[in-house]
Write a protein that holds these residues in place. Structure first.
Motif, mmCIF file in Angstrom:
data_model
loop_
_atom_site.group_PDB
_atom_site.id
_atom_site.type_symbol
_atom_site.label_atom_id
_atom_site.label_comp_id
_atom_site.label_asym_id
_atom_site.label_seq_id
_atom_site.Cartn_x
_atom_site.Cartn_y
_atom_site.Cartn_z
ATOM 1 N N CYS A 36 26.714 59.464 -33.725
ATOM 2 C CA CYS A 36 26.246 59.661 -35.102
ATOM 3 C C CYS A 36 26.887 58.660 -36.064
ATOM 4 N N GLN A 37 28.172 58.370 -35.871
ATOM 5 C CA GLN A 37 28.829 57.363 -36.721
ATOM 6 C C GLN A 37 28.181 56.000 -36.489
ATOM 7 N N ALA A 38 27.956 55.661 -35.229
ATOM 8 C CA ALA A 38 27.360 54.359 -34.914
ATOM 9 C C ALA A 38 25.960 54.226 -35.508
ATOM 10 N N ALA A 39 25.228 55.342 -35.530
ATOM 11 C CA ALA A 39 23.835 55.315 -36.017
ATOM 12 C C ALA A 39 23.746 55.558 -37.515
ATOM 13 N N GLY A 40 24.857 55.995 -38.134
ATOM 14 C CA GLY A 40 24.813 56.352 -39.563
ATOM 15 C C GLY A 40 23.991 57.601 -39.804
ATOM 16 N N LEU A 41 24.119 58.569 -38.893
ATOM 17 C CA LEU A 41 23.353 59.820 -38.973
ATOM 18 C C LEU A 41 24.302 61.003 -39.143
ATOM 19 N N GLU A 42 23.975 61.887 -40.111
ATOM 20 C CA GLU A 42 24.780 63.099 -40.284
ATOM 21 C C GLU A 42 24.682 63.958 -39.026
ATOM 22 N N GLU A 43 25.821 64.475 -38.565
ATOM 23 C CA GLU A 43 25.839 65.296 -37.342
ATOM 24 C C GLU A 43 24.933 66.520 -37.463
ATOM 25 N N ASN A 44 24.924 67.145 -38.640
ATOM 26 C CA ASN A 44 24.117 68.371 -38.741
ATOM 27 C C ASN A 44 22.619 68.052 -38.659
ATOM 28 N N LEU A 45 22.229 66.826 -39.093
ATOM 29 C CA LEU A 45 20.825 66.447 -38.950
ATOM 30 C C LEU A 45 20.517 66.192 -37.471
ATOM 31 N N PHE A 46 21.464 65.533 -36.783
ATOM 32 C CA PHE A 46 21.317 65.309 -35.337
ATOM 33 C C PHE A 46 21.068 66.649 -34.659
ATOM 34 N N ASN A 47 21.911 67.637 -34.987
ATOM 35 C CA ASN A 47 21.763 68.966 -34.369
ATOM 36 C C ASN A 47 20.415 69.597 -34.707
ATOM 37 N N LYS A 48 20.002 69.438 -35.965
ATOM 38 C CA LYS A 48 18.740 70.042 -36.404
ATOM 39 C C LYS A 48 17.549 69.497 -35.612
ATOM 40 N N ARG A 49 17.623 68.204 -35.299
ATOM 41 C CA ARG A 49 16.493 67.548 -34.628
ATOM 42 C C ARG A 49 16.291 68.050 -33.191
ATOM 43 N N THR A 50 17.282 68.797 -32.665
ATOM 44 C CA THR A 50 17.049 69.353 -31.314
ATOM 45 C C THR A 50 15.870 70.325 -31.348
ATOM 46 N N GLU A 51 15.589 70.854 -32.561
ATOM 47 C CA GLU A 51 14.542 71.878 -32.657
ATOM 48 C C GLU A 51 13.135 71.305 -32.632
ATOM 49 N N ASP A 52 12.993 70.015 -33.015
ATOM 50 C CA ASP A 52 11.621 69.505 -33.166
ATOM 51 C C ASP A 52 11.393 68.176 -32.449
ATOM 52 N N THR A 53 12.247 67.882 -31.489
ATOM 53 C CA THR A 53 12.125 66.588 -30.816
ATOM 54 C C THR A 53 12.035 66.764 -29.315
ATOM 55 N N LEU A 54 10.973 66.224 -28.729
ATOM 56 C CA LEU A 54 10.799 66.265 -27.273
ATOM 57 C C LEU A 54 10.957 64.853 -26.725
ATOM 58 N N ILE A 55 11.738 64.710 -25.669
ATOM 59 C CA ILE A 55 12.076 63.392 -25.149
ATOM 60 C C ILE A 55 11.638 63.235 -23.700
ATOM 61 N N ALA A 56 11.002 62.113 -23.396
ATOM 62 C CA ALA A 56 10.595 61.795 -22.018
ATOM 63 C C ALA A 56 11.397 60.600 -21.520
ATOM 64 N N VAL A 57 11.821 60.676 -20.270
ATOM 65 C CA VAL A 57 12.474 59.545 -19.607
ATOM 66 C C VAL A 57 11.510 59.064 -18.532
ATOM 67 N N VAL A 58 11.124 57.795 -18.586
ATOM 68 C CA VAL A 58 10.078 57.260 -17.721
ATOM 69 C C VAL A 58 10.662 56.322 -16.673
ATOM 70 N N PRO A 59 10.563 56.670 -15.385
ATOM 71 C CA PRO A 59 11.028 55.742 -14.343
ATOM 72 C C PRO A 59 10.155 54.483 -14.332
ATOM 73 N N ILE A 60 10.799 53.321 -14.223
ATOM 74 C CA ILE A 60 10.095 52.050 -14.237
ATOM 75 C C ILE A 60 10.345 51.311 -12.924
ATOM 76 N N THR A 61 9.265 50.983 -12.208
ATOM 77 C CA THR A 61 9.417 50.367 -10.872
ATOM 78 C C THR A 61 9.378 48.845 -10.938
ATOM 79 N N ALA A 62 9.176 48.276 -12.124
ATOM 80 C CA ALA A 62 9.044 46.806 -12.256
ATOM 81 C C ALA A 62 10.288 46.098 -11.718
ATOM 82 N N GLY A 63 10.105 44.823 -11.337
ATOM 83 C CA GLY A 63 11.250 44.005 -10.950
ATOM 84 C C GLY A 63 11.962 44.581 -9.741
#
Ligand code: 2YG
Ligand code: MG
Length: 268
Positions: A36-63
């Motif tokens: 959060c310090q590195a990103a300049g983001l308030e910690e409580n906002l970071f925590n709040k975003r857990t409620e409305d953020t869905l994240i996908a991790v995509v395997p990449i076979t290139a290279g």
């Protein structure tokens, strides 16, 4: 771009709680605080975003293709903060399409050249190298109990070292740089000191940011007795004997700080 191996990542997902405690011991900051310090983001906002953020991790076979454990490690780091996260069943473009169709707000994916977080809402790209630079610089700031007015040596002015210089400027540190390739230290701002003899002068620097792909360049006999070292470079820039002595003053890990900071940056 250094390519991680399965061995680099072994056990990462099972050890995040201990890892976080070791970070607090070294920096007085949790992984979340560093990100959060590195990103300049308030910690409580970071925590709040857990409620409305869905994240996908995509395997990449290139290279050179998939790294065993890579997407699992990325997923576990993001889940550690409480974000809903899934690894797509499909890879590559199909995986991206799957992630978006399942409502992912942010896609994490890496080929051999770039590791990015793509924010589907804002349409911007967060780069792992920049996130790693800012996250490790924030960790060093913690180890130093504030780097303002203090001198830091940045070794390796590449895709991690260069953004780190920007972050140290924000911290109002006195910056010295070293790179084996003099081309890399051209047209840096005039107030930056160019270190020309690392062996000779390394011992003068208490705070070190090592971001080279060269292992074992920092020798015990050349290090300041109270050195604190942020070493995102892979392999580790310290010699084994230097690491044995300095291990509790060294930050070096394969993914955690970079991924946590990418996440925070994507939520700003
Ligand atoms: O999806 C997969 O499994 C592979 N395509 C991942 C390949 C990642 C290659 N990049 C690296 O290993 C590192 N640059 C990752 C970031 C290291 C941060 N210090
Ligand atoms: Mg949504």
């Amino acid at each position: 771009m250094t390519r991680l191996t399965q061995q680099d990542l072994f056990g990462l997902d099972l050890e995040l709680i201990e890892y976080n405690l070791s970070l607090v011991a070294k920096t007085n900051l949790t992984l979340k605080q560093i990100a959060c310090q590195a990103a300049g983001l308030e910690e409580n906002l970071f925590n709040k975003r857990t409620e409305d953020t869905l994240i996908a991790v995509v395997p990449i076979t290139a290279g050179e293709g998939l790294i065993n454990g890579f997407t699992q490690s990325v997923c576990s780091i993001i889940r550690y903060f409480g974000f809903k996260t899934f690894i797509t069943e499909e890879t590559d473009v199909s995986g991206m399409a799957e992630g978006v169709s399942k409502g992912a707000d942010i896609l994490f994916m890496a080929d051999d050249n770039r590791f990015i977080a793509f924010d589907t809402r804002k349409g911007n790209v967060i780069d792992n190298a920049v996130a790693t630079a800012f996250g490790y610089a924030a960790a060093l700031n913690g180890m130093a109990n504030g780097l303002a007015g203090k001198e830091v040596l940045v070794i390796g002015i590449g895709n991690v070292g260069k953004p780190a210089i920007e972050y140290f400027k924000q911290l109002k540190s006195k910056i010295a740089v070293y790179d084996i390739n003099s081309e890399k230290i051209k047209n840096l701002s005039p107030d930056i000191h160019i270190e020309s003899d690392l062996r000779q002068n390394l011992q003068n620097y208490k705070y070190i940011f090592e971001a080279t792909p060269q292992g074992g360049i920092l020798e015990l006999k050349h290090l300041h007795s109270e050195a604190a070292i942020a070493a995102p470079g892979v392999p580790l820039g310290l010699t084994p004997e230097a690491y044995a002595v300095f291990s509790d003053k060294v930050i070096h890990e394969p993914l955690q700080i970079g991924v946590a900071t990418m996440l925070a940056m994507a939520l700003v």
